[in-house]
Write a protein that holds these residues in place. Structure first.
Motif, PDB file in Angstrom:
ATOM      1  N   PHE A 114       0.864  -1.180   0.000  1.00 42.06           N
ATOM      2  CA  PHE A 114       0.000   0.000   0.000  1.00 42.06           C
ATOM      3  C   PHE A 114       0.896   1.223   0.000  1.00 42.06           C
ATOM      4  O   PHE A 114       1.584   1.498   0.989  1.00 42.06           O
ATOM      5  N   ILE A 115       0.913   1.935  -1.109  1.00 42.27           N
ATOM      6  CA  ILE A 115       1.876   3.006  -1.314  1.00 42.27           C
ATOM      7  C   ILE A 115       1.161   4.354  -1.297  1.00 42.27           C
ATOM      8  O   ILE A 115       0.298   4.616  -2.139  1.00 42.27           O
ATOM      9  N   CYS A 116       1.515   5.195  -0.348  1.00 46.10           N
ATOM     10  CA  CYS A 116       0.909   6.517  -0.254  1.00 46.10           C
ATOM     11  C   CYS A 116       1.558   7.453  -1.264  1.00 46.10           C
ATOM     12  O   CYS A 116       2.774   7.634  -1.258  1.00 46.10           O
ATOM     13  N   GLU A 117       0.725   8.026  -2.120  1.00 49.31           N
ATOM     14  CA  GLU A 117       1.250   8.893  -3.172  1.00 49.31           C
ATOM     15  C   GLU A 117       1.587  10.280  -2.642  1.00 49.31           C
ATOM     16  O   GLU A 117       2.179  11.085  -3.351  1.00 49.31           O
ATOM     17  N   ASP A 166       3.245   0.572   3.123  1.00 53.33           N
ATOM     18  CA  ASP A 166       2.759  -0.345   4.137  1.00 53.33           C
ATOM     19  C   ASP A 166       2.670  -1.722   3.499  1.00 53.33           C
ATOM     20  O   ASP A 166       2.036  -1.888   2.462  1.00 53.33           O
ATOM     21  N   TYR A 177      -2.131   2.063  -4.878  1.00 52.05           N
ATOM     22  CA  TYR A 177      -1.695   3.449  -4.768  1.00 52.05           C
ATOM     23  C   TYR A 177      -2.852   4.299  -4.273  1.00 52.05           C
ATOM     24  O   TYR A 177      -3.990   4.091  -4.684  1.00 52.05           O
ATOM     25  N   GLY A 178      -2.549   5.231  -3.399  1.00 51.11           N
ATOM     26  CA  GLY A 178      -3.597   6.082  -2.862  1.00 51.11           C
ATOM     27  C   GLY A 178      -3.045   6.969  -1.766  1.00 51.11           C
ATOM     28  O   GLY A 178      -1.910   7.428  -1.858  1.00 51.11           O
ATOM     29  N   GLN A 179      -3.888   7.188  -0.755  1.00 51.49           N
ATOM     30  CA  GLN A 179      -3.479   8.059   0.341  1.00 51.49           C
ATOM     31  C   GLN A 179      -3.620   7.330   1.661  1.00 51.49           C
ATOM     32  O   GLN A 179      -4.653   6.716   1.931  1.00 51.49           O
ATOM     33  N   CYS A 180      -2.572   7.435   2.475  1.00 47.82           N
ATOM     34  CA  CYS A 180      -2.642   6.816   3.787  1.00 47.82           C
ATOM     35  C   CYS A 180      -3.503   7.685   4.706  1.00 47.82           C
ATOM     36  O   CYS A 180      -3.829   8.820   4.375  1.00 47.82           O
ATOM     37  N   ALA A 181      -3.865   7.124   5.841  1.00 46.87           N
ATOM     38  CA  ALA A 181      -4.771   7.801   6.770  1.00 46.87           C
ATOM     39  C   ALA A 181      -4.222   9.161   7.182  1.00 46.87           C
ATOM     40  O   ALA A 181      -4.941  10.154   7.242  1.00 46.87           O
ATOM     41  N   ALA A 220      -4.593  11.688   4.326  1.00 47.00           N
ATOM     42  CA  ALA A 220      -5.953  11.919   3.834  1.00 47.00           C
ATOM     43  C   ALA A 220      -6.591  13.134   4.501  1.00 47.00           C
ATOM     44  O   ALA A 220      -7.606  13.642   4.030  1.00 47.00           O
ATOM     45  N   PRO A 247      -4.588  -1.064   5.183  1.00 45.40           N
ATOM     46  CA  PRO A 247      -4.337  -0.329   6.431  1.00 45.40           C
ATOM     47  C   PRO A 247      -5.528   0.575   6.737  1.00 45.40           C
ATOM     48  O   PRO A 247      -6.202   1.044   5.817  1.00 45.40           O
ATOM     49  N   ASP A 248      -5.742   0.829   7.997  1.00 47.33           N
ATOM     50  CA  ASP A 248      -6.845   1.697   8.431  1.00 47.33           C
ATOM     51  C   ASP A 248      -6.790   3.045   7.737  1.00 47.33           C
ATOM     52  O   ASP A 248      -5.773   3.738   7.792  1.00 47.33           O
ATOM     53  N   GLY A 249      -7.875   3.412   7.088  1.00 52.39           N
ATOM     54  CA  GLY A 249      -7.985   4.749   6.534  1.00 52.39           C
ATOM     55  C   GLY A 249      -7.271   4.952   5.218  1.00 52.39           C
ATOM     56  O   GLY A 249      -7.250   6.057   4.686  1.00 52.39           O
ATOM     57  N   PHE A 250      -6.688   3.907   4.666  1.00 51.41           N
ATOM     58  CA  PHE A 250      -5.994   4.041   3.387  1.00 51.41           C
ATOM     59  C   PHE A 250      -7.018   4.096   2.259  1.00 51.41           C
ATOM     60  O   PHE A 250      -7.877   3.235   2.142  1.00 51.41           O
ATOM     61  N   VAL A 251      -6.932   5.145   1.435  1.00 51.19           N
ATOM     62  CA  VAL A 251      -7.865   5.321   0.328  1.00 51.19           C
ATOM     63  C   VAL A 251      -7.159   4.975  -0.979  1.00 51.19           C
ATOM     64  O   VAL A 251      -6.208   5.650  -1.383  1.00 51.19           O
ATOM     65  N   ILE A 252      -7.612   3.941  -1.632  1.00 52.42           N
ATOM     66  CA  ILE A 252      -6.959   3.445  -2.841  1.00 52.42           C
ATOM     67  C   ILE A 252      -7.455   4.205  -4.063  1.00 52.42           C
ATOM     68  O   ILE A 252      -8.653   4.363  -4.269  1.00 52.42           O
ATOM     69  N   SER A 253      -6.506   4.701  -4.870  1.00 50.88           N
ATOM     70  CA  SER A 253      -6.907   5.370  -6.104  1.00 50.88           C
ATOM     71  C   SER A 253      -6.607   4.505  -7.321  1.00 50.88           C
ATOM     72  O   SER A 253      -7.229   4.652  -8.358  1.00 50.88           O
ATOM     73  N   ARG A 254      -5.640   3.631  -7.195  1.00 46.17           N
ATOM     74  CA  ARG A 254      -5.278   2.774  -8.322  1.00 46.17           C
ATOM     75  C   ARG A 254      -4.610   1.525  -7.790  1.00 46.17           C
ATOM     76  O   ARG A 254      -3.858   1.592  -6.821  1.00 46.17           O
TER      77      ARG A 254
END
Lengths: 165, 165
Positions: free
Chosen positions: A123-126, A132, A157-161, A164, B144-151
DNA sequence: CACGTTACGTAATGTCATAACGTCACCCTC
DNA sequence: GAGGGTGACGTTATGACATTACGTAACGTG
């Protein structure tokens, strides 16, 4: 009409190798050392140094950034760092992040219980670049009939808590 | 001790673009045409030609192989094919296979019901090179908690039922 | 018509990764 | 302790993948 600015992260300039948590780095390196000796693998100074850089970075690092970081202590060429990365990924101590052409240390399960098998879910925060890692314990429910999986690449790919907000 | 010969497929010489099923290719191209006009996207001759090559190949194709295949009808440069691939991937008509640095046509759901959103789950046979694509209808259960996936990039490598024998 | 937009040509360059070869240290075995 | 295999790494060069930057033509709209 067509989403633009995608994919954002992979087009960014590579981030510099930075120190994040030296204590955990040392712990991880010691664990890696034990992991290797237990299995008859040799964590040579070069391999250890590359793993150290990966751990310190705390996120995906490009091969040529590792190369630059290696330079001060002697001129390193691309094959040097790629060989080290090859060893580390084979050993399960690091993963390649395919969609980023980058590499990240694998911090999980090298101490006692559940060594990394090579297939991790990332899980990669952009926003902050943090990675993670979860080990995949499940097979995909919708695989084609009779398909035998030998390796999986799973990267979200997305945003971590934290980012966000 | 360390598994060797891994990853096997990504190190192979690129396979030639070949014709597999012209009928289905035409059907797919017509569907793509309709798909684009419905959305105000223009499937130009160049983009259509690249999609055609992808469909004919029936599997992942490298950008520079597309480039070679394009050459006979006029000298094409890298940006030409990358621009076409960019359009096709944005439109959901093709996917990049990240671990292969290759591209594959997206054949699913462009006719009526369920257009491809950009995140597909790919099952890639390392023996015959065939790609089976499933759309992902599920979120990972262990994010992971609160992770928002975009791709998401999900690629499984292994052997298809036909090649497993 | 002047202007913005889109698509594509073209040259150059940047980025990622490997091939091929040499050397050295180590270990084994005779 | 000479010979030979192996693993790790240095070094040079090259291959493979992708983008930047700039130019031009076609098209639609005020």
């Amino acid at each position: 009409m067509i989403p633009s600015g995608w994919p954002p992260y992979s087009r960014r300039p590579a981030k510099a190798v930075r120190v994040k948590a030296m204590t955990s780095a040392i712990q991880t390196l010691d664990a890696a050392e034990r992991f290797c000796t237990e299995r008859g693998l040799s964590l040579t100074p070069m391999r250890r140094r590359v793993l150290e850089l990966l751990v310190e970075a705390g996120g995906p690092v490009k091969a040529y950034d590792l190369l630059s970081a290696l330079k001060p202590g002697g001129a390193a060429q691309p094959p040097t760092v790629y060989r080290a990365l090859d060893f580390l990924t084979r050993a399960g101590l690091a993963h390649k992040v395919e969609a980023l052409n980058a590499y990240t240390a694998c911090l999980n399960g090298h101490d006692e219980e559940d060594p990394c098998t090579g297939s991790a879910e990332l899980f990669i925060c952009e926003s902050c670049g943090n990675v993670d890692e979860r080990h995949m314990h499940r097979a995909p429910s919708d695989a084609p009939d009779g398909f035998v999986i030998s390796r999986s690449v799973v990267e979200h790919y997305g945003q971590c808590a934290r980012c966000a907000n």
